[in-house]
Design a protein around this motif. Structure first.
Motif, PDB file in Angstrom:
ATOM      1  N   PHE A   1       0.927 -13.220  87.425  1.00  0.00           N
ATOM      2  CA  PHE A   1      -0.101 -12.972  88.427  1.00  0.00           C
ATOM      3  C   PHE A   1      -0.053 -14.066  89.467  1.00  0.00           C
ATOM      4  O   PHE A   1      -0.222 -15.230  89.143  1.00  0.00           O
ATOM      5  N   PRO A   2       0.179 -13.704  90.730  1.00  0.00           N
ATOM      6  CA  PRO A   2       0.263 -14.718  91.787  1.00  0.00           C
ATOM      7  C   PRO A   2      -1.061 -15.407  92.020  1.00  0.00           C
ATOM      8  O   PRO A   2      -2.126 -14.850  91.759  1.00  0.00           O
ATOM      9  N   THR A   3      -0.956 -16.637  92.509  1.00  0.00           N
ATOM     10  CA  THR A   3      -2.168 -17.400  92.796  1.00  0.00           C
ATOM     11  C   THR A   3      -2.853 -16.816  94.010  1.00  0.00           C
ATOM     12  O   THR A   3      -2.187 -16.576  95.015  1.00  0.00           O
ATOM     13  N   PRO A   4      -4.137 -16.628  93.958  1.00  0.00           N
ATOM     14  CA  PRO A   4      -4.818 -16.160  95.172  1.00  0.00           C
ATOM     15  C   PRO A   4      -4.672 -17.194  96.270  1.00  0.00           C
ATOM     16  O   PRO A   4      -4.705 -18.387  96.030  1.00  0.00           O
ATOM     17  N   SER A   5      -4.469 -16.712  97.483  1.00  0.00           N
ATOM     18  CA  SER A   5      -4.275 -17.641  98.595  1.00  0.00           C
ATOM     19  C   SER A   5      -5.485 -17.586  99.507  1.00  0.00           C
ATOM     20  O   SER A   5      -6.395 -16.787  99.326  1.00  0.00           O
TER      21      SER A   5
ATOM     22  N   ALA B   1      -2.892  -8.523  97.069  1.00  0.00           N
ATOM     23  CA  ALA B   1      -4.033  -7.700  97.460  1.00  0.00           C
ATOM     24  C   ALA B   1      -4.407  -6.744  96.325  1.00  0.00           C
ATOM     25  O   ALA B   1      -5.593  -6.526  96.047  1.00  0.00           O
ATOM     26  N   ALA B   2      -3.386  -6.170  95.649  1.00  0.00           N
ATOM     27  CA  ALA B   2      -3.663  -5.264  94.540  1.00  0.00           C
ATOM     28  C   ALA B   2      -4.352  -6.008  93.410  1.00  0.00           C
ATOM     29  O   ALA B   2      -5.343  -5.533  92.835  1.00  0.00           O
TER      30      ALA B   2
ATOM     31  N   ARG C   1      -5.413 -16.692 102.562  1.00  0.00           N
ATOM     32  CA  ARG C   1      -5.264 -15.748 103.665  1.00  0.00           C
ATOM     33  C   ARG C   1      -6.276 -14.623 103.558  1.00  0.00           C
ATOM     34  O   ARG C   1      -6.722 -14.256 102.474  1.00  0.00           O
ATOM     35  N   VAL C   2      -6.600 -14.064 104.704  1.00  0.00           N
ATOM     36  CA  VAL C   2      -7.418 -12.859 104.701  1.00  0.00           C
ATOM     37  C   VAL C   2      -6.570 -11.677 104.280  1.00  0.00           C
ATOM     38  O   VAL C   2      -6.942 -10.882 103.436  1.00  0.00           O
ATOM     39  N   VAL C   3      -5.395 -11.576 104.900  1.00  0.00           N
ATOM     40  CA  VAL C   3      -4.504 -10.465 104.609  1.00  0.00           C
ATOM     41  C   VAL C   3      -3.359 -10.984 103.758  1.00  0.00           C
ATOM     42  O   VAL C   3      -2.619 -11.867 104.174  1.00  0.00           O
ATOM     43  N   ASN C   4      -3.242 -10.458 102.561  1.00  0.00           N
ATOM     44  CA  ASN C   4      -2.194 -10.913 101.650  1.00  0.00           C
ATOM     45  C   ASN C   4      -1.119  -9.855 101.527  1.00  0.00           C
ATOM     46  O   ASN C   4      -1.270  -8.737 101.991  1.00  0.00           O
ATOM     47  N   ASP C   5      -0.052 -10.239 100.831  1.00  0.00           N
ATOM     48  CA  ASP C   5       0.960  -9.231 100.537  1.00  0.00           C
ATOM     49  C   ASP C   5       0.392  -8.270  99.495  1.00  0.00           C
ATOM     50  O   ASP C   5      -0.667  -8.513  98.905  1.00  0.00           O
ATOM     51  N   ARG C   6       1.139  -7.196  99.263  1.00  0.00           N
ATOM     52  CA  ARG C   6       0.557  -6.096  98.491  1.00  0.00           C
ATOM     53  C   ARG C   6       0.227  -6.480  97.065  1.00  0.00           C
ATOM     54  O   ARG C   6      -0.801  -6.073  96.527  1.00  0.00           O
TER      55      ARG C   6
ATOM     56  N   SER D   1      -7.905  -6.851  94.414  1.00  0.00           N
ATOM     57  CA  SER D   1      -8.755  -5.675  94.430  1.00  0.00           C
ATOM     58  C   SER D   1      -9.088  -5.240  93.005  1.00  0.00           C
ATOM     59  O   SER D   1     -10.238  -4.906  92.697  1.00  0.00           O
TER      60      SER D   1
END
Lengths: 227, 251
Positions: free
Chosen positions: A31-35, A45-46, A37-42, A49
């Motif tokens: 699981f990638p670290t949350p960044s 973001a998935a 950014r407002v808009v992240n890669d998919r 969400s």
């Protein structure tokens, strides 16, 4: 290498080093670290969400005091669902098929909910031992039954998860052994078994996710009772 | 895709690589410095893959030496080698692997685009929301600028307003002054008229009195004899006149 039927349930070793800890921590790597950014890669973001919606969903029936458990419940859910789903891959070791791990999750968390209930609202917590509207003659019996039910809960939680996953894995192994054997002997029956195998795989994917969700949901319900 | 993430530890994908994740988490958890407020660079383009998991760079790497079919030959040869030498034994896990592989590929092919579209929708909604905030702020400021310009225009007319007001006041003062002047005039004329009337009256009364006195005296001085004589004269005059008239009429 010739795999026995229960080899998948043995703790993996490499050159004598047990890999159990790595197997249990494996979901963390995926699981990638949350960044910021407002808009992240998919993928991020998935993940965000999913975690957000799950946390909202699970915390909906809980009152505000129980929201301290948000991180624990969400982390537990992510861990369990990933462990279960990773276990469906071939040659992988699924830690959640081991009863000690599941009991290790279930007993402390269940005990925590019970102790919280007894500490903060003992009357209400003990009141749960008698459902509303029981007729008078049944009261003593029902209290005993409810107490037994209360103490069975951690075992139910742990064993449910273990049994579901272990049984699923075992079935997969059996059916795939059967398919492999029948490929030589009776090919059409092998087709049939491979069809059943496909259906079983779909079932196992569903079970993996559902069992993890049920585990966390039941814990949240126990928490809801006691807060 | 996951294997690519683990296999390729590109620096551009630092936030998603597993080791990079650990490093980023470790430094961020200590909060040794405030987060940088500089604009973040755009996300790197996702790596190109062939057949879902094999990176394009691998094919490009082998292309000069082995051409387009090189990697495929390598894959085939490698798997044949593993199978024939029984380095990889086909057992029940293989069947399970095939099944779950088929499920996975089917799932990705069928639900992949839909899922990606929904994730993109989430991102787009975020961007739309933020841009809406930005646009509303810009519109608000544009309105404020318009209002300010209007206020500046109004300020320009303020001197005209003051002039008009000044004119108004001057007019009022002038009118008031003229009214008072007129009033004074009127009052003075009234008093003078009174004096004039008074004098006229006096003169008239004196005249009348004198005339009355003279008449009275004259009438008193007429004796009876004089009266009789004058009346006889009048009658003889009248007779003469009558005769004249009659003579003129017949002539």
């Amino acid at each position: 290498m010739i795999l026995g039927l229960f080899d998948q349930f043995f703790t993996p070793y490499f050159a004598g080093i047990p890999l159990l800890a790595i197997a249990i921590i494996a979901p963390w790597l995926l699981f990638p670290t949350p960044s910021n950014r407002v808009v992240n890669d998919r993928s991020l973001a998935a993940q965000n969400s999913f975690i957000l919606n799950f946390a909202k969903q699970i915390l909906l029936p809980l009152n505000v005091g129980a929201h301290k458990w948000a991180l624990l419940l969400t982390a537990l859910m992510i861990n369990l669902i990933t462990l279960n789903l990773l276990g469906l891959l071939p040659y992988t070791f699924t830690p959640t098929t081991q009863l000690p791990l599941n009991m290790g999750f279930a007993i402390p968390l269940w005990l925590a909910t019970v102790l919280i209930g007894l500490r903060n609202q003992p009357t209400i917590a003990l009141g749960h031992l008698l459902p509303e509207g029981t007729p008078a003659p049944l009261v003593p019996v029902l209290i005993i039954i409810e107490t037994i039910s209360l103490f069975v809960r951690p075992f139910a939680l742990g064993v449910r998860l273990t049994a579901n996953l272990a049984a699923g894995h075992l079935l997969i192994q059996l059916l795939s052994s059967a398919t492999l054997f029948l490929l030589d002997q009776m090919f059409p029956v092998a087709i049939l078994t491979s069809l059943v195998m496909a259906l079983l795989t779909i079932l196992e994917l569903a079970v993996a996710a559902i069992q993890a969700y049920v585990f966390v949901l039941l814990l949240s319900l126990y928490l809801q009772e006691n807060t | 895709m996951l294997s690519r993430v683990i296999a390729v530890s590109a620096s551009g994908l630092k936030s998603s690589a597993p080791l990079g994740a650990g490093l980023v988490q470790a430094s961020r958890s200590l909060h040794t410095s405030s987060p940088s407020l500089a604009p973040v660079p755009p996300l790197p383009e996702a790596g190109k893959v062939r057949h879902g998991i094999l990176p394009e760079e691998f094919f490009q790497l082998l292309y000069p030496k082995t051409g387009a079919t090189g990697p495929y030959m390598l894959g085939t040869g490698l798997s044949v080698y593993l199978l024939s030498k029984e380095l990889y034994v086909i057992n029940h896990e293989t069947v399970a692997a095939v099944t779950i592989g088929a499920m996975f590929i089917y799932g990705v092919k069928k639900f992949g685009p839909g899922f990606a579209a929904s994730i993109d929708k989430i991102n787009d909604e975020k961007i739309t929301w933020i841009e809406e905030v930005k646009d509303q702020a810009i519109a608000c400021y544009a309105d404020a600028i318009e209002e300010e310009k209007k206020e500046q225009w109004r300020v320009e007319g303020r001197s005209m307003l003051f002039d008009a007001k000044r004119n108004n006041v001057a007019m009022l003062l002038e009118t008031n002054y003229r009214e008072r002047l007129h009033y004074v005039n009127h009052e003075v004329k009234r008093r003078l008229d009174y004096q004039l009337a008074l004098q006229n009256l006096k003169v008239r009364m004196e005249k009348e009195h004198m005339v009355n006195w003279v008449e009275k005296n004259v009438v008193g001085s007429i004796t009876a004899q004089q009266e009789k004589e004058s009346i006889a004269k009048c009658i003889s005059d009248l007779n003469v006149l009558a005769k004249n008239v009659k003579a003129k009429a017949t002539a």
